[in-house]
Write an enzyme that holds these catalytic residues in place. Structure first.
Site, PDB file in Angstrom:
ATOM      1  N   HIS A   1      -8.696   3.830  52.052  1.00  0.00           N
ATOM      2  CA  HIS A   1      -7.527   4.297  52.805  1.00  0.00           C
ATOM      3  C   HIS A   1      -7.675   5.795  53.002  1.00  0.00           C
ATOM      4  O   HIS A   1      -8.099   6.507  52.093  1.00  0.00           O
ATOM      5  CB  HIS A   1      -6.238   4.025  52.023  1.00  0.00           C
ATOM      6  CG  HIS A   1      -5.053   4.787  52.540  1.00  0.00           C
ATOM      7  ND1 HIS A   1      -4.257   4.305  53.559  1.00  0.00           N
ATOM      8  CD2 HIS A   1      -4.551   6.006  52.206  1.00  0.00           C
ATOM      9  CE1 HIS A   1      -3.309   5.199  53.817  1.00  0.00           C
ATOM     10  NE2 HIS A   1      -3.465   6.234  53.004  1.00  0.00           N
TER      11      HIS A   1
ATOM     12  N   ARG B   1     -16.531   2.061  56.443  1.00  0.00           N
ATOM     13  CA  ARG B   1     -16.174   0.671  56.744  1.00  0.00           C
ATOM     14  C   ARG B   1     -17.258  -0.029  57.557  1.00  0.00           C
ATOM     15  O   ARG B   1     -17.496  -1.221  57.381  1.00  0.00           O
ATOM     16  CB  ARG B   1     -14.830   0.610  57.456  1.00  0.00           C
ATOM     17  CG  ARG B   1     -13.669   0.954  56.527  1.00  0.00           C
ATOM     18  CD  ARG B   1     -12.359   0.963  57.263  1.00  0.00           C
ATOM     19  NE  ARG B   1     -11.229   1.201  56.377  1.00  0.00           N
ATOM     20  CZ  ARG B   1     -10.095   1.761  56.763  1.00  0.00           C
ATOM     21  NH1 ARG B   1      -9.923   2.118  58.034  1.00  0.00           N
ATOM     22  NH2 ARG B   1      -9.115   1.948  55.901  1.00  0.00           N
TER      23      ARG B   1
ATOM     24  N   THR C   1      -9.853   0.869  61.187  1.00  0.00           N
ATOM     25  CA  THR C   1      -9.171   0.009  60.212  1.00  0.00           C
ATOM     26  C   THR C   1      -9.832  -1.365  60.137  1.00  0.00           C
ATOM     27  O   THR C   1     -10.042  -1.904  59.053  1.00  0.00           O
ATOM     28  CB  THR C   1      -7.683  -0.136  60.581  1.00  0.00           C
ATOM     29  OG1 THR C   1      -7.088   1.164  60.596  1.00  0.00           O
ATOM     30  CG2 THR C   1      -6.949  -1.015  59.589  1.00  0.00           C
TER      31      THR C   1
END
Length: 149
Positions: A115, A102, A91
């Protein structure tokens, strides 16, 4: 086969990462079963993130999700929820490994590009919310080249 919900967030859409992200899931051998570009209403974003409503960052997260279009998708494949999370990365992008979405494309937790459902239960709930009509019913001709019987 297992299904998961993946959403490219507004920063990923604005930065032109849609094709790159879809490509990573396809190259892994997962099947795209549903896709739509959506401008999310505040009430819908609040419903999607209802489990985070008590968190101090909730309103900022909702504001972020409604700030521009998102790409909502359903992907199918063997262990797609767990493997999808590995493809996405942690995250917090600064804790994400290079080679993850990411890790390669994000630096700020508040603009982390994507997400992905964190469990089969969440995936089922999110898919039902975003795609009440259900995903497309099809199978790629590559299936036998990716999966054993």
């Amino acid at each position: 086969m297992e299904s998961t919900f993946i959403m490219i967030k507004p920063d990923g859409v604005q930065r032109g990462l849609i094709g790159e992200i879809i490509s990573r899931f396809e190259k892994k051998g997962f099947y795209l079963k549903a896709l739509k570009l959506v401008n999310v209403e505040r009430s819908f974003a609040e419903k999607h993130y209802a489990d985070l409503a008590s968190k101090p960052f909730f309103q900022g997260l909702v504001d972020y999700i409604i700030s521009g279009p998102v790409v909502a998708m359903v992907w199918e494949g063997k262990s797609v929820v767990t493997t999808g999370r590995k493809i996405i990365g942690a995250t917090n992008p600064l804790a994400s490994e290079p080679g993850t979405i990411r890790g390669d494309f994000a630096v700020d937790i508040g603009r982390n590009v994507i997400h992905g459902s964190d469990s089969i239960e969440s995936a089922n709930k999110e898919i039902a919310l975003w795609f009440p009509e259900g995903p497309a019913d099809w199978q790629s001709s590559q299936h036998p080249w990716i999966y054993e019987k």
